[in-house]
Motif scaffolding. Sequence first.
Motif, PDB file in Angstrom:
ATOM      1  N   VAL B 465      19.016  13.883 -23.203  1.00 24.19           N
ATOM      2  CA  VAL B 465      19.694  15.556 -22.884  1.00 24.19           C
ATOM      3  C   VAL B 465      20.283  16.623 -22.893  1.00 24.19           C
ATOM      4  O   VAL B 465      20.010  17.375 -21.733  1.00 24.19           O
ATOM      5  CB  VAL B 465      20.360  14.956 -21.483  1.00 24.19           C
ATOM      6  N   PRO B 466      21.042  16.289 -23.874  1.00 23.87           N
ATOM      7  CA  PRO B 466      21.559  18.242 -24.290  1.00 23.87           C
ATOM      8  C   PRO B 466      20.154  18.740 -24.668  1.00 23.87           C
ATOM      9  O   PRO B 466      19.974  20.138 -24.514  1.00 23.87           O
ATOM     10  CB  PRO B 466      22.052  18.209 -25.378  1.00 23.87           C
ATOM     11  N   MET B 467      19.355  18.115 -24.897  1.00 22.75           N
ATOM     12  CA  MET B 467      18.016  19.225 -25.638  1.00 22.75           C
ATOM     13  C   MET B 467      17.325  19.919 -24.673  1.00 22.75           C
ATOM     14  O   MET B 467      16.500  20.862 -24.375  1.00 22.75           O
ATOM     15  CB  MET B 467      17.191  17.965 -26.633  1.00 22.75           C
ATOM     16  N   ILE B 468      17.556  18.758 -23.457  1.00 22.11           N
ATOM     17  CA  ILE B 468      16.079  18.592 -22.291  1.00 22.11           C
ATOM     18  C   ILE B 468      17.071  20.422 -21.476  1.00 22.11           C
ATOM     19  O   ILE B 468      16.352  20.976 -20.785  1.00 22.11           O
ATOM     20  CB  ILE B 468      16.244  17.492 -21.042  1.00 22.11           C
ATOM     21  N   LEU B 469      18.190  20.194 -21.918  1.00 20.46           N
ATOM     22  CA  LEU B 469      18.733  20.989 -21.111  1.00 20.46           C
ATOM     23  C   LEU B 469      19.475  22.196 -21.744  1.00 20.46           C
ATOM     24  O   LEU B 469      18.900  23.810 -21.078  1.00 20.46           O
ATOM     25  CB  LEU B 469      21.018  21.015 -20.872  1.00 20.46           C
ATOM     26  N   ILE B 470      19.260  22.214 -23.035  1.00 22.75           N
ATOM     27  CA  ILE B 470      18.768  23.787 -23.706  1.00 22.75           C
ATOM     28  C   ILE B 470      17.496  24.594 -23.550  1.00 22.75           C
ATOM     29  O   ILE B 470      17.597  25.475 -23.504  1.00 22.75           O
ATOM     30  CB  ILE B 470      18.969  22.853 -25.166  1.00 22.75           C
ATOM     31  N   MET B 471      16.834  23.595 -23.550  1.00 25.12           N
ATOM     32  CA  MET B 471      15.015  24.043 -23.178  1.00 25.12           C
ATOM     33  C   MET B 471      15.035  24.859 -21.273  1.00 25.12           C
ATOM     34  O   MET B 471      14.078  25.321 -21.176  1.00 25.12           O
ATOM     35  CB  MET B 471      14.290  23.034 -22.455  1.00 25.12           C
ATOM     36  N   PHE B 472      15.592  24.168 -20.361  1.00 24.05           N
ATOM     37  CA  PHE B 472      15.476  24.451 -19.179  1.00 24.05           C
ATOM     38  C   PHE B 472      16.632  25.767 -19.889  1.00 24.05           C
ATOM     39  O   PHE B 472      16.040  27.120 -18.402  1.00 24.05           O
ATOM     40  CB  PHE B 472      16.266  24.059 -17.771  1.00 24.05           C
ATOM     41  N   TRP B 473      17.610  26.017 -20.151  1.00 27.07           N
ATOM     42  CA  TRP B 473      18.312  26.765 -20.426  1.00 27.07           C
ATOM     43  C   TRP B 473      18.128  28.441 -20.403  1.00 27.07           C
ATOM     44  O   TRP B 473      18.029  29.882 -19.975  1.00 27.07           O
ATOM     45  CB  TRP B 473      19.920  27.096 -20.308  1.00 27.07           C
ATOM     46  N   ILE B 474      17.482  28.095 -21.915  1.00 24.56           N
ATOM     47  CA  ILE B 474      16.323  29.075 -22.827  1.00 24.56           C
ATOM     48  C   ILE B 474      15.634  29.679 -21.827  1.00 24.56           C
ATOM     49  O   ILE B 474      14.701  30.394 -21.128  1.00 24.56           O
ATOM     50  CB  ILE B 474      15.812  28.592 -24.245  1.00 24.56           C
ATOM     51  N   GLY B 475      14.484  28.449 -20.857  1.00 19.34           N
ATOM     52  CA  GLY B 475      13.719  29.211 -20.421  1.00 19.34           C
ATOM     53  C   GLY B 475      13.856  29.917 -19.063  1.00 19.34           C
ATOM     54  O   GLY B 475      13.497  30.833 -18.421  1.00 19.34           O
ATOM     55  N   LEU B 476      15.438  29.773 -18.003  1.00 21.79           N
ATOM     56  CA  LEU B 476      15.074  29.685 -17.351  1.00 21.79           C
ATOM     57  C   LEU B 476      16.247  31.046 -17.879  1.00 21.79           C
ATOM     58  O   LEU B 476      16.616  32.848 -16.898  1.00 21.79           O
ATOM     59  CB  LEU B 476      15.877  28.951 -15.685  1.00 21.79           C
ATOM     60  N   TYR B 477      17.560  31.575 -18.502  1.00 26.53           N
ATOM     61  CA  TYR B 477      18.294  32.219 -18.863  1.00 26.53           C
ATOM     62  C   TYR B 477      18.614  32.660 -20.056  1.00 26.53           C
ATOM     63  O   TYR B 477      19.473  32.257 -20.940  1.00 26.53           O
ATOM     64  CB  TYR B 477      19.812  32.316 -17.635  1.00 26.53           C
ATOM     65  N   PRO B 478      18.001  33.582 -20.871  1.00 26.98           N
ATOM     66  CA  PRO B 478      17.276  33.304 -22.212  1.00 26.98           C
ATOM     67  C   PRO B 478      18.735  34.187 -22.359  1.00 26.98           C
ATOM     68  O   PRO B 478      18.816  34.451 -23.755  1.00 26.98           O
ATOM     69  CB  PRO B 478      16.406  33.512 -22.423  1.00 26.98           C
ATOM     70  N   LYS B 479      19.456  35.418 -21.692  1.00 25.94           N
ATOM     71  CA  LYS B 479      20.061  36.445 -22.498  1.00 25.94           C
ATOM     72  C   LYS B 479      20.785  36.408 -23.309  1.00 25.94           C
ATOM     73  O   LYS B 479      20.882  37.059 -24.300  1.00 25.94           O
ATOM     74  CB  LYS B 479      20.741  36.553 -20.704  1.00 25.94           C
ATOM     75  N   PRO B 480      21.543  35.450 -22.870  1.00 26.07           N
ATOM     76  CA  PRO B 480      22.517  34.867 -24.093  1.00 26.07           C
ATOM     77  C   PRO B 480      21.896  35.296 -25.411  1.00 26.07           C
ATOM     78  O   PRO B 480      22.727  35.507 -26.255  1.00 26.07           O
ATOM     79  CB  PRO B 480      23.249  33.725 -24.033  1.00 26.07           C
ATOM     80  N   PHE B 481      21.301  34.336 -25.431  1.00 19.27           N
ATOM     81  CA  PHE B 481      20.404  34.051 -26.872  1.00 19.27           C
ATOM     82  C   PHE B 481      19.585  35.841 -27.116  1.00 19.27           C
ATOM     83  O   PHE B 481      20.408  36.504 -28.670  1.00 19.27           O
ATOM     84  CB  PHE B 481      19.631  33.093 -27.000  1.00 19.27           C
TER      85      PHE B 481
END
Lengths: 627, 514
Positions: B465-481
């Motif tokens: 799950v953490p990996m899947i969440l990161i996939m969505f996170w970077i896909g939808l809101y990559p700004k912090p990165f």
Amino acid sequence: MNSILFVVLLPVLGSFIVGIFGKWIKKSLIGIIACCSVGISFLISAFLFIKIINLPVNLRFFDKVFFQWVPVGHFLVNFGFYIDPLSILMILIVTGVSFVIHLYSIGYMKEEEHFSRYFSYLNLFVASMLLLVLADNFLLLFMGWEAVGLCSYLLIGFWFHKKSAADAGRKAFIVNRIGDFGFLLGILLIYHTFKSLNYSAVFSQAPLILKHDNGVATAITLLLFMGAVGKSAQIPLYVWLPDAMEGPTPVSALIHAATMVTAGVYMIARTHILYQFAPISMEMVAFVGIITAFYAASIGTVQFDIKRIIAYSTISQLGYMFLGVGVAAYSAGIFHLMTHAFFKALLFLCAGSIMHACSGETDLRKLSGLRKYLPVTFWTMVIGALSLSGFPGTAGFFSKDDILAHAYMAPYYGKFLWGLGIITAALTSFYIFRIIFIVFRGDKQQGNHPHESPKIMTVPLIILAILAIIGGYVGLPELNFIHRFLSPVFLKTSALSSSIELKTMLVSFIFSLGGIATAWYFYIVNPSLPGIIKKNVAGLYRLLLNKYFVDEVYERIFVLPGKKIASFFSDVFDTKYIDGAVNETGKWIKINSEQWKKIQTGYLRDYVLIILIGGIILLGFFITKIH
Amino acid sequence: MINNIPILSIIVFLPLLGAVLVSFIPGNKYSLIKSVSFLFSFITFLLSVFLFFVFKPSVGTFQFMQTIPWIKSIGANYSIGIDGISLFLIMLTTFLTSIAIVYSFHSIDSKLKEFMIFMLFLNTTMLGVFVSLDLLLFYLFWEAMLIPMYFLIGIWGGERRIYAAIKFFLYTMVGSVLMLAAILFIYFIHKKATGISTFDLQSLISYSTAHIPFKTKLFLFLAFALAFAIKVPIFPFHTWLPDAYTEAPIPVNLLLSGVLVKMGVYGFLRFAIPLFPEIAHNFFYPIGILAVIGIIYGAFIAYVQKDMKKLIAYSSFSQVGFIILGIFSFTNTGMTGGVLQMINHGISISALFLLVGMLQQRTGKRGINDFGGLSGSMPVFSAFLLISILSSIGLPGLNGFVGEFLILLGVFKVNIALTAIASTGIILSAIYMLWMFQKTSQGTSANENIKKIPDLSLKEILILVPMILIMFWIGLYPKPFLSRIEPSVKNLINTTTPGQFTTSVEPSFLLIHK
């Protein structure tokens, strides 16, 4: 206008709830959740529509930015929605038709084991489609674009145990990706040219930049069109759509007829400002459109699978829409997109109702005499067929003739486009009434126990049937509400002379009536005639029946050579040459060291000798250096 | 306050401390071994998360710097620091190590103690590579990493593990030895010219860019480039990869594909490019073309693989081509995309390997023809598999797309034709990945046992799950990165753009040390 976010969020939410917790929720509740999310979405859209209508014409544009999506230095893409008459009309169509089809699905999929998975995908699709339509920039448009493709993939392969369904889903995704490859390059070129991907920024700069550079305009628009050709199933990338009929029938109605496949038309209408600087691309769009329209209709005349015939019909009708936007009749194209959404969704749902009645049968040769058993389906399907044929008074009549009249006035080969469009109209009414006559007339086949579908399915049919008639009156030649509503979006639309409009209406009416009459003569009056014709033009018949052998040709040209190259790379080139070289190096070193090993004799005398020789050489070296 | 705590050093050496502790635990106390190793890897991860928050995003130069004299006689220092590029690689490393260690609780059934020692040791060496600002220190970590990796593949690997381990070891060594020669060469000519013995990266950069003749730099660059090209790998130096990936145990796969590959790319970014900027700029075409060949060639090969691990291995090889392409575009978007893509690739490929591992654990098989219809028996598994596949084929809304798009945007500026050819990769990746999905999760299986495979357990779900969440996170809101990567990339571009070396490198370098 903030409520626009909920239009998209509600279906997303519905999809998540149903998708993740579906296992623990009762089927009836799943249906309610899925339908409500889309239904409320529709209500909000309607509310926004009314709000917009009450605004002065020049104030009907909003760019609502929610957050920065991809910011890198000077490059910035927002997550934002663009609201204008075009997108409002589109979300009305999308949510409206989706809602009706969601309702129908509750009945149609009642026995389905994976009920929740189905509705989760369907809701996700609605959200993606709305994202596509509402995006305020090209990258977000592309996100919606690919997301609807994903949902299409998931729903075509919904019955994943069937190999044909899984194959069809994969084919759809890959063929779409080929189009998207062009689309993506188009987006890159847009950024390169305009230094922005935001609609307003691009469109406002377009006249200034593209005026002097026709080549760039042509390149951008052709690349975008490549995406449209994939998504909207035009030649040469249409091959996935007939196979997509492997999915559940309501999916075919919603995704592969009413909404997703029209995304290409929407996209061109949306970017028409760019297309106006690229006459070559416009011509291309119009020609691909009309040729696809004729080509797909010709295939449709001889097929036996109801759903596939309607699928070819969809390809053909999409061709009309492209013809429309290709001759700069943008609002006519969008108008036809809307009426088509109504009558084509209706036709598919009727086909679904027939399948529901006859245990999934779709083969024309095995269906007949259903009129008595399926009265609602019969009447609604007739209305759909009439509307598709462009029968006067139905929705299809107004929208199709609108396109054809504009085509007539086109600066390039207008009469040819018009003529082929008229002939296609005749083919259209022939193939659709062929279905009606075969399926509903005559005697019932033995072994079938057909029964009319439940209310939850027939009510949607009736709603859509009503829309398939009255949907056209918003485009009544004199009042023309839809054109006036969309006109602020499409500034330049050529005016029509009413004489051409009348002429088109008359001729296309005669031709489509001819099509219906032919179908009637072939399948009611003289049923042996088709067989005789088949024998006389066996070559042509086989060509049409086998869909011009295009799938086979693609297999030969692309798929098989691709596999061969892959095997060659994998089994020969990589293993033998590249890895071979690596291993050979290793071996070579090993063999050499075997030789050098012999120097290491282990005898002290040999080492002393070598040291002595080395010493002499060094000594000699220094002596020569001193000199 | 934070400046007084050597947080970077703690992060780097905490796992090593864990390894030492584990070595004192008797080998049969499994649960103690497990908890100690997990605790150390997880605290390291938490510290790196903490690092993320205290990191100043808009600063493009090094932060958390620490310099201690190490070997005084030759001027080597223990000198470390990070910028926005290494920050995320550190987080990726600590994250994947924690996941790998948790996953190995169930998948490693022999010599658990030794396994954990090697994993923790490996963790320290990988982190060391990403923080070193001293060439000798960097080389030390770079080489030290080979030792645990060699044993991890050689002891816990599959049937051909010895072959794979030796090949991996030797191949990498060949590259690094040349790099060592180049490092020493720079060291000595610098010493000769200035009289100062140092391995300090910044000093050597300012010396190299200003004083080393072009031809010499060319050879030096090639020596570095070969070492990194093998590690990435860039076509045609890739043949160690399928062997190593296929033979390694799954937890090691995560680090091999998720982190080790990135060390090659990182090497280019941190060392080869800044040391020899004008040479690197001239290498856009040679390296770019090789990268594009890799993208297409790898994709073709992936399509005909029968072993899922091998398929993923080749897909990984294909996709790193994009990263290299982005880095060598020397554009802000291309390089930022490349760095982001390193993280994306690390996440998606690791998720794929984990999923294959979970299948293999249940059935002992991993051929694509061994399965079928898993969507029916393992719906959760199939959903995770599909999301990971979509992430790796760059579906918008998931992480891979953002990286790939930025890369293509950058490369487009430099060469349109190359961009177009590289973009065919998005079609090809869909072809082989969806093929794998169809063969495993769709259709039906003739094997009755396959129909009865249990779905993922709660533990497995929690790992994924953490990996899947990161996939969505970077896909939808990559700004912090992006907001942390971009300033460092910009700084890198500014200091390595031809014509600017002599003026801009030294002042910023001096500022840091004050």
